[in-house]
Design an enzyme around this catalytic site. Sequence first.
Site, PDB file in Angstrom:
ATOM      1  CG  ASP A 200      -4.208   1.172  -5.675  1.00 56.08           C
ATOM      2  OD1 ASP A 200      -4.230   1.957  -4.706  1.00 56.08           O
ATOM      3  OD2 ASP A 200      -3.943  -0.039  -5.553  1.00 56.08           O
ATOM      4  NE  ARG A 201      -0.848  -1.952 -10.395  1.00 59.25           N
ATOM      5  CZ  ARG A 201      -0.728  -3.100  -9.766  1.00 59.25           C
ATOM      6  NH1 ARG A 201       0.012  -3.181  -8.685  1.00 59.25           N
ATOM      7  NH2 ARG A 201      -1.362  -4.167 -10.205  1.00 59.25           N
ATOM      8  CG  MET A 281      -3.502  -5.089   3.062  1.00 59.39           C
ATOM      9  SD  MET A 281      -4.031  -4.279   4.589  1.00 59.39           S
ATOM     10  CE  MET A 281      -2.471  -4.133   5.447  1.00 59.39           C
ATOM     11  NE  ARG A 282      -0.156  -1.261  -5.028  1.00 57.77           N
ATOM     12  CZ  ARG A 282      -1.028  -2.015  -5.667  1.00 57.77           C
ATOM     13  NH1 ARG A 282      -2.267  -1.622  -5.802  1.00 57.77           N
ATOM     14  NH2 ARG A 282      -0.682  -3.180  -6.175  1.00 57.77           N
ATOM     15  CB  ALA A 283      -3.115   2.935   1.541  1.00 58.28           C
TER      16      ALA A 283
END
Length: 734
Positions: A200-201, A281-283
Amino acid sequence: MSERASGMSAQGFPFSAVVGHDDLRLALVLNAVHDGVGGVLVRGEKGTAKSTAVRALASLLPAVEVATGCRFGCDPAAPDPACPDGPHPGGGTARPARLVELPVGATEDRLVGSLDLERALSAGERAYQPGLLAEAHRGVLYVDEVNLLHDHLVDLLLDAAAMGRVHVERDGVSVSHASRFLLVGTMNPEEGELRPQLLDRFGLTVEVKAAREVGTRVEVVRRRMAFEADPAAFGAAWAAADAAVAAQVVDARARLGSVRLSDRELARIAFVCARFDVDGMRADLVIARTATAHAAWRGADAVAEEDVRVAARLALPHRRRRDPFDEPGIDEKDLDEALRDAEDYLGPEDPKDPDGPDDPDDDPDGGGEPDPTPDDAPTGDAGAPEEGSAEHRATEQRATEQRAAEDPAPGNSPGAAPAGASGTSDAPNEPPGAPEPDGTEGGAQAAERPAATGEGTAIPLGERARLDRAQTRRFTIPGVGEGTPGRRSRARVDTGRIVRPTDGAPRRAADLHLLATIAAAAPFQVERGRSGPGLRLHRADLRGAVREGREGNLVLFVVDASGSMAARKRMQTVSGAILALLRDAYQRRDKVGLVTFRSAGAELVLPPTTSVPTAQVRLAAMRTGGRTPLADGLLLARRTLAGERVRDPRRRPLVVLVTDGRATVAARPGGDPVADACRAAGLLAADGAHTVVVDCESGFVRLGLAGRVAAAAGAPVITMDELTVADLTAAASA
């Protein structure tokens, strides 16, 4: 093959000369434009120029201003107030942006830095030697084969990428410094997957494959051979093209701050992310930054739908995976449909208000009332949502869910046959309860039907859903091993936390326990004649460090696949256990394998692997039926473990034997099948394999033959009635 590996010139392969891989080059360029995108993960088969393209990126990055004398690359205009080399007197020098490579075999002290041994031993000063994370500050940190990186290094990368800082507390050194870098990783999925936290990073991900067109392959070979023949001349021929790309990067960086991201496009981004059901919410943030960078790259003043589409195509593939067994990627048709639905949701754009959709309070009729929801809409054709629109699909979906909740599925009614069945239990090609587009199961009928029939064994949908909810308990092998670094059982490893010093010298320099060595030498400095700076050491002063961490193990299932009454149920349950263990194993760096025995012999269905996609394919191909050659299964397991012991001698094995013990085929002509099975189990125990036996015997009369095999292997026994996914993993932990 890289220039370093080929031993040729240090001249790098030009970025513009890379053939094809448009998405890869675009993802790298967008990260060069906007440092907040979050990096790139390049997935692909071997020999596809992944490393070549990444290393060529360095030539496109603008030079950076660095404070004079700062080893940590501080910006003289805004230096880090906590920089170990500060305060900075002012002024700076320009240097090229760095591309720092992190090798898979790097040590922890090389990554984060450590005590400067030269100054400590020669001058008696406690000084800090920066590591690779300091060198990568304001540059690129490149990790080739990132999926093979040791877990303790992955943890350090996660902390640095999340906080933008590195905190070092080791060897009597306490240091904190800035470390903001573009993280680029390459990997071959055949060698295993990444942990979800690290996956995910990465802001963007790109899948690369070798071209299948003859002309493209010919051009790849032609350019590579021209580069190898004369790297300088080849680079000069492409210098103008690279310079043009670099100039466009500089121009896009200058334009980036003025690119407008309207509320309408933000709503489009949020709609797409919600439609694909991504976690967190990173996307949304990554897509917004990538779309802004893409707009600046193409010279636009505002983000448009085409920018959002490109950003979503690069940012969502690795975030859509709900399970390690899901294939990464995104369907272009699904993305186009989501964007069309987003347009329906946003409504027509008001040219007077370019920042977003109309305010619902600005009703042209002056009513000020919001439009009725589908539930409030009048019946009949009047006021109904237009067929094919997002509102229409939402209404239909709610109606379907309501009918499913009120009316039981036919498959659940007593005595009712599944729809589409013709007097058999075989599932139709298209079951009525097929999964909906959102990934949910379409009714209890589909949840109870096997996904495949015939000799091949598959997991029913209901079993699969239950396994998705189950939490696999971690099992460990007793004692302290010396296995491959992982996250499972206790082990003494080359990397990990130091638990104590040794009494003698270390086997290698990297295992030196510095503080214990200095403490051992300190009392004798006067009698050794020390009169100035520096420390006088004797060999007897040297102390090694004992490190303890976690290791990965090999879990080998040996399963009775003969044609007994409970074979199908047993195979479904064991398949579910392996799937559940694999979900956990790919994060903990375990290997899992499967041996089945049926008919006249045994088969290695799943060779020991950490590759989740490969395991899924092999498990789907399991077969049942025939007699029970139990001894052959145990002997094949023994040979499999012996082969793994040669490849990976420090990885400790655990054998899970699932059988009723009723062997019907001897390992040798004229032999006793049960005695041969016990003899094979004893050979496994003599090899040092830890075993758990699951007794599948059923019925009123039980012979207890599985107990005899377990006794020969020195293994605990659990019964078939106790066999669930949780019980199986619990037995393994025992």
